[in-house]
Design an enzyme around this catalytic site. Structure first.
Site, PDB file in Angstrom:
ATOM      1  N   GLU A  28       0.852  -1.191   0.000  1.00 17.04           N
ATOM      2  CA  GLU A  28       0.000   0.000   0.000  1.00 17.04           C
ATOM      3  C   GLU A  28       0.887   1.240   0.000  1.00 17.04           C
ATOM      4  OE1 GLU A  28      -3.703   2.081   2.486  1.00 17.04           O
ATOM      5  OE2 GLU A  28      -2.889   0.166   3.148  1.00 17.04           O
ATOM      6  N   GLU A 174     -12.786  -1.829   2.434  1.00 21.44           N
ATOM      7  CA  GLU A 174     -13.319  -1.512   3.770  1.00 21.44           C
ATOM      8  C   GLU A 174     -14.367  -0.399   3.745  1.00 21.44           C
ATOM      9  OE1 GLU A 174     -10.169  -0.816   6.591  1.00 21.44           O
ATOM     10  OE2 GLU A 174      -9.533  -2.907   6.567  1.00 21.44           O
ATOM     11  N   GLU A 293      -6.355  -8.972   4.123  1.00 22.01           N
ATOM     12  CA  GLU A 293      -5.542  -8.242   5.097  1.00 22.01           C
ATOM     13  C   GLU A 293      -5.537  -9.043   6.392  1.00 22.01           C
ATOM     14  OE1 GLU A 293      -6.025  -4.049   5.816  1.00 22.01           O
ATOM     15  OE2 GLU A 293      -6.659  -3.666   3.738  1.00 22.01           O
TER      16      GLU A 293
END
Length: 500
Positions: A28, A174, A293
Site C-alpha cells: 500500500e 473496507e 488483510e
C-alpha cells in the site's frame, strides 16, 4: 509442567488443495512500504528502475505469490491516472487516508514491472470510495485491453506495449468503515459492487472479483454487511473479503496466542453467511473468501489517522516483531490452511516496513523480522493437499475467546507422498509432548522450530538473525509414531518423507 497431546496424519482425510494465492502479501502507498521500502532510486542496491534488489531477493525468499496493490485505505482517495505517464508530469496529491504527501513517482506500471521482477501475481484494488463504475472501467481498459482504444493506446504510449492482463480485482476497500473515504451502507455498496462487476465482466469476462466484506469482526454490522452485499452481488463476484489484525493489547498474552481460533471462527461465520445467501438465491455457485488483510498489528499503540502530521513517506506503524508475534503469525497461517476449502486468497499486510516481515533503512540494509520465518517456511513447504488434523490436547483459558486448544496444527500432503506438519504450542505454562500417528513408511526428513527462552527477542539491522528457526531436537520414532517435545510458545515444522 509438561502436557501431552496426540494427533493423526491420515492421507484419507483431505480438506482441499493448497491454493498458491494463500501466500499473498500487500503493498500500500502507506508510510515507507513503497518509498524506501520496495522502491528507492539512488539506493546502492537499486536496479535501473529504482527497485531495491535486496528487498526483491527477500520477497522471493519469503515465498510471496501474490501482492495486493495500491491499498488499503489509500485506494479510496486515489486517482490511478496520476501514477502513469512521464514521471516529471505526474501531479503531487494529498493522501487523505494516511495524511501523507504522494508524489506519484511510483504507480501502476512501476508496480507491474516490480511484480514481474518479483515473480508474483498482481491483485489490483479499485477506488469505489470517491470514484465509481466509469473510473473502474477506464483502469481495467488501460491495464488489460490489447490496443486500438484511447486508454489501451495510452498505455502503449507510456511504454507498455502488451496488456498487463490483471486477473484479480478488489471492488474497493473496507467501505463499511466510517474512516474510509466514501464510506457506504451495505445496501449502497452492494448495489455499486454489483453494477461495477456487471460492467467489468462486459469488458473483460475472465476477471475474478472480490467484494468488500467487514473491516473486522468487531464491526457492529459484521455478518449483516456480508449478507446484504451478497444479496446484491452474489452471482457477479467470486470472493468476499475478510480483514483481521491481532494485538497483544493490555498484556493479554493468552488471548493473543489464541488469535488463530478467532480467525477460524471468523472464516466459518462468513462462509456460513455466504452459503445462506446462496441458498436463498437458489444459486449453485460457492463464494470463496479472500482474507486479503491479516497480521499482527499493535493497533493499541497507534493514535489513529487524526494523530498524524502531514508528511512525505513518514515512518508509520513500523512495528518490531518478537518471538511471540512470530508464533502467532505461524498460527494464523495454520488457520488459513485449515480452511483451504473456503479461503482462496490471503494477503499478509504489509510487505515492507509497515507492519511487515521485511524491514529496510533508507540507503541502508534490509533484514528479516521474526514473522518472516514462519511465512517463508510455510509458503515453501505447504504443497499439494491440506489434511484434516484435530489434535487431542489440553486447552488454554483466554479472556477473549474462552477455552482454546493448546496445540494448533495442520498438515499438507504432496504428490510424492511427503507430509509436512505445522504445529504451534500456545501454552505458556510449559512444553508439550506430542505424539504423531503417521502412515506406514514415513520418516522425519526435516525438523525446524521457532522458540526462544526470551519471548521478547527481536531482529534488527545490527542483529538480523537473533530470531530464526533452529533444528529441532528430541524427535524419536516408535514404530509408526513420532514423538517430540514442543517448547512453550513455539512454532514447529516437520517434514515426513517416504522411505527410499
Amino acid at each position: 509442567m509438561t502436557s501431552t497431546a496426540r494427533l493423526t496424519l491420515d492421507p484419507a482425510f483431505l480438506i482441499g488443495p493448497v491454493e498458491p494465492r494463500l501466500f499473498g502479501s500487500f503493498v500500500e502507498h502507506m508510510g515507507r512500504c513503497v518509498y524506501t521500502g520496495i522502491f528507492e532510486p539512488g539506493h546502492p542496491l537499486a536496479d535501473a528502475d529504482g527497485f531495491r534488489t535486496d528487498v526483491l531477493e527477500l520477497t522471493r525468499e519469503l515465498g510471496v505469490t501474490l501482492v495486493r496493490y495500491p491499498g488499503g485505505n489509500f485506494v479510496s482517495n486515489y486517482r490511478w491516472e496520476d501514477g502513469v505517464g512521464p514521471v516529471e508530469e505526474r501531479p503531487a496529491r494529498l493522501d487523505l487516508a494516511w495524511r501523507s504527501l504522494e508524489d506519484n513517482s511510483f504507480g501502476l506500471n512501476e508496480f507491474m514491472a516490480w511484480a514481474a521482477r518479483a515473480g508474483i501475481e498482481p491483485m489490483m484494488a479499485l477506488n469505489l470510495g470517491t470514484r465509481g463504475v466509469a473510473e473502474a472501467l477506464e483502469l481495467v481498459e488501460y491495464a488489460n485491453y490489447p490496443g486500438g482504444t484511447r486508454l489501451s493506446d495510452l498505455r502503449r504510449a507510456h511504454g507498455v506495449d502488451k496488456p498487463h492482463d490483471i486477473r484479480l480485482w478488489c471492488l474497493g476497500n473496507e467501505l463499511d468503515g466510517p474512516w474510509q473515504m466514501g464510506h457506504k451502507t451495505a445496501r449502497e455498496y452492494g448495489r455499486l459492487a454489483a453494477e461495477t462487476a456487471r460492467a467489468l465482466r462486459r469488458l473483460d469476462p475472465g476477471v475474478s472479483l472480490v467484494a468488500c466484506g467487514s473491516s473486522n469482526s468487531g464491526m457492529p454490522t459484521f455478518g449483516q454487511w456480508e449478507a446484504e452485499v451478497l444479496e446484491s452481488a452474489y452471482d457477479l463476484v467470486d470472493y468476499i473479503s475478510l480483514h483481521a489484525y491481532y494485538d497483544p493489547a493490555d498484556g493479554d498474552v493468552d488471548s493473543f496466542l489464541a488469535s488463530g481460533a478467532d480467525m477460524e471462527h471468523m472464516i466459518r461465520s462468513i462462509a456460513a453467511t455466504a452459503d445462506h445467501v446462496g441458498a436463498k438465491l437458489r444459486s449453485r455457485r460457492k463464494i470463496k473468501l479472500s482474507f486479503d488483510e491479516w497480521n499482527v498489528w499493535y493497533q493499541s499503540r497507534f493514535g489513529g489517522e487524526a494523530s498524524l502530521e502531514w508528511a512525505e513517506h513518514p515512518r508509520l506503524i513500523e512495528n518490531v516483531y518478537d518471538v511471540t508475534d512470530a508464533v502467532v503469525v505461524g498460527s494464523l497461517l495454520i488457520t488459513l490452511l485449515r480452511n483451504a476449502d473456503r479461503v482462496g486468497v490471503a494477503c499478509q499486510a504489509q510487505l515492507a516496513n509497515v507492519i511487515a516481515p521485511i524491514m529496510t533503512e533508507p540507503g541502508g540494509p534490509a533484514w528479516r523480522q521474526s514473522i518472516f520465518h514462519p511465512f517463508a517456511l510455510t509458503a515453501r513447504n505447504a504443497r499439494g493437499q491440506v489434511l484434516r488434523v484435530e489434535p487431542e490436547c489440553t486447552s488454554v483459558s483466554t479472556d477473549k475467546y474462552g477455552e482454546a486448544p493448546a496445540i494448533w496444527a495442520t498438515a499438507t500432503l504432496d504428490d510424492t507422498g511427503e507430509i509436512t506438519l505445522f504445529v504451534v504450542n500456545r501454552d505458556r505454562r510449559g512444553p508439550c509432548e506430542l505424539r504423531v500417528a503417521l502412515p506406514q513408511g514415513l520418516l522425519p526428513a526435516e525438523h525446524l522450530e521457532l522458540a526462544d527462552d526470551d519471548l521478547s527477542a527481536v531482529n534488527s539491522a545490527a542483529d538480523p538473525d537473533r530470531v530464526a528457526p533452529r533444528p529441532g531436537t528430541g524427535l524419536r520414532m516408535d514404530g509408526r509414531d513420532a514423538t517430540l517435545t514442543l517448547p512453550p510458545v513455539s512454532w514447529t515444522m516437520i517434514r515426513f518423507a517416504p522411505q527410499e
